[in-house]
Design a protein around this motif. Structure first.
Motif: not given
Lengths: 413, 104
Positions: A276, A312-313, A316-317, A319, A321-325
């Motif tokens: 990440t 994208d990560n 998400r971070h 906000h 949220l977990q980073m998914t990429q």
């Protein structure tokens, strides 16, 4: 108003702001990028300058030209980051608070770290090509050099663009052949690694290419000092290699301010999660491109593939949220081999460079680990792509993650 | 994954003989591994090996010669004296750690 601060306006930093500006509302987010000057170098081009293939003006553009509107470029040197106070201090006294910090300050050669390297023979018989100044000085040297012992040398890994010293060696072999003086030049390739390259399959291919060109490989050479008077390299295990012309890749280190800020490892690279790029210690600091300590090449190609996933990560971070990429360390590099040909390698954290076709399995048009003219043209065209597609953050039709399709695995143990 | 027997114990190793399981190592085993490559362990050797073991426990990576110098406080020149020719590999071998990773 939230503040995103990016330190470094090179390949990675420029792509970060180009990718993030359209996705962060201007009313909510202020984006500032800091660098010491307004000069963006096309660094892959430095390799060609010593041989007169590129002119210096072909590899230089103003940084500002590649930054989108809505991003402030601030010129100044970073004194230090105060990560517990979310502030960056500049050498001129400016104080920049941030909500999120992206460190993109790269890696740079440090010849002063090797005793004797920067003494009286520096830019005389001791050269480097990782700066525009160095590459230009070496071009002048090669114009009048009458031959002798050429030693191409790497101080220590990791270095920026780990294939570049091999490319320099192949191009030098071709250059002296074309000048009709190859028989007056002895070429030795000196590396701290145990072979021509880091990974076994590519190391074997590239090692054979050195042997075919009558280039001597001196491996496991850990340099202790350069003796400028006797013109020899001295290793810790007391081997000596004489030279008439030394082209070295000095020790590479991350930016000094990273060390001063307590954010770096022993070479001033920022420890981050390798998938990440988030700092292992600070939840609002990322390091991208060469500045991070991830175990893949230090190369623009890595920065490019990172930037397919990072935005994208990041969104998400912020906000919560977990980073998914998950970045896989993907890189691909064209390797110039002289006489209008080139090689291509494609690899990641887990998969070493293998032969095959790229990007389309069985078709190419590029060939992996094989010398072709098409690969050379790929490299030539890349300069245009770099300025016009890559830096502005436009999409290239290449997958971000490595694909095994098209790769030939029979050489693997 | 091959298993070899050293000091009467079964040990997991890779193709080049580097240990693959951190907890299978102790200092007796380190001494035996050192003897296999012709090194007689002294306090100076142990200082390096203990640093490598402790560093790996937090970093999950084998320290480079540079890290042994800057963080472990043992100059590279001395590492070459203690573990001649290829200190990085020899130190990792004796410490029961993975062979240092060559970055691509």
């Amino acid at each position: 108003m939230k503040r995103l601060l990016v330190l470094g306006g090179g390949t990675a930093g420029t792509m970060v702001v180009n990718k993030l500006r359209p996705r962060l509302p201007r009313d909510d987010w202020k984006i500032t990028i800091v660098d010491t000057d307004n000069v963006h170098y096309y660094q892959p081009g430095f390799l060609f300058i010593p041989f007169g293939i590129y002119r210096p003006d072909e590899v230089v553009r103003p940084r500002k030209r590649f930054l989108p509107s809505g991003v402030d470029l601030l010129l100044g040197a970073v004194d230090r980051v105060l990560p517990d106070e979310n502030r960056v201090l500049l050498a001129d006294g400016k104080d920049l608070p941030y909500d999120y910090l992206v460190i993109a300050s790269g890696t740079a050669p440090h010849p002063e770290e090797t005793p004797g390297m920067q003494d009286e023979e520096w830019r005389q018989s001791v050269h480097e090509f990782y700066t525009l100044e160095g590459a230009t000085a070496l071009a002048e040297k090669l114009q009048s050099w009458e031959g002798g012992r050429l030693v191409v040398h790497i101080v220590e890994m990791p270095i920026k663009c780990p294939v570049a010293p091999l490319e320099f060696t192949f191009l030098a072999d071709a250059f002296f052949t074309e000048q009709g003086m190859r028989d007056r030049v002895e070429i030795t390739y000196v590396t701290p690694l145990d072979g021509a390259f880091t990974k076994p399959v590519a190391s074997k291919y590239l090692g054979n290419m050195l042997a075919d060109r009558k280039i001597v490989l001196e491996s496991d050479f850990m340099i202790e000092s350069v003796d400028p008077e006797r013109r020899v390299l001295v290793s810790y295990d007391e081997r000596e290699i004489p030279f008439d012309l030394l082209v070295t890749v000095p020790l590479n280190k991350g930016a000094d301010f990273i060390g001063r800020s307590g954010l770096g490892d022993e070479l001033n690279y920022v420890p981050v999660d390798k998938e990440t790029l988030l700092s292992k210690r600070y939840d609002n600091i990322f390091a991208v491109g060469d500045a991070a300590d991830i175990p893949t090449s230090k190369a623009g190609s890595v920065a490019h593939f990172e930037m397919d996933l990072f935005p994208d990560n990041f969104l998400r971070h912020i906000h919560g949220l977990q980073m998914t990429q998950k970045f896989d360390g993907h890189a691909n590099c064209f390797i110039e081999t002289g006489h209008g040909k080139g090689l291509l390698i494609d690899f990641n954290y887990e998969v070493e460079p293998l032969p095959g076709k790229f990007p389309l399995p069985g078709i190419g048009p590029f060939s992996l680990l094989k010398e072709t003219e098409m690969n050379h043209w790929g490299k030539v065209l890349f300069r245009w792509m770099y300025w016009n597609v890559l830096l502005p953050g436009k999409e290239l039709p290449l997958p971000a993650l490595l694909s095994m399709a098209g790769k030939d695995t029979e050489d693997l143990p | 994954m091959p298993v070899t027997t050293i000091n009467g114990r079964g040990i997991h190793v890779d193709d080049e003989g580097f240990l693959t399981v951190y907890d299978e190592w102790d200092e007796d085993l380190g001494k035996a591994l050192a003897a296999q490559i012709g090194i007689d362990m002294t306090d100076a050797h142990w200082k390096v090996i203990r640093f490598l073991r402790e560093d790996f426990a937090t970093q999950f990576e084998t320290a480079t010669t540079r890290r042994v110098e800057t963080v472990g406080g043992v100059p590279t020149k001395e590492q070459f004296k203690l573990f001649p020719k290829k200190p990085q590999k020899k130190m990792a071998y004796i410490a029961g750690l993975p062979k240092p990773r060559g970055c691509v």
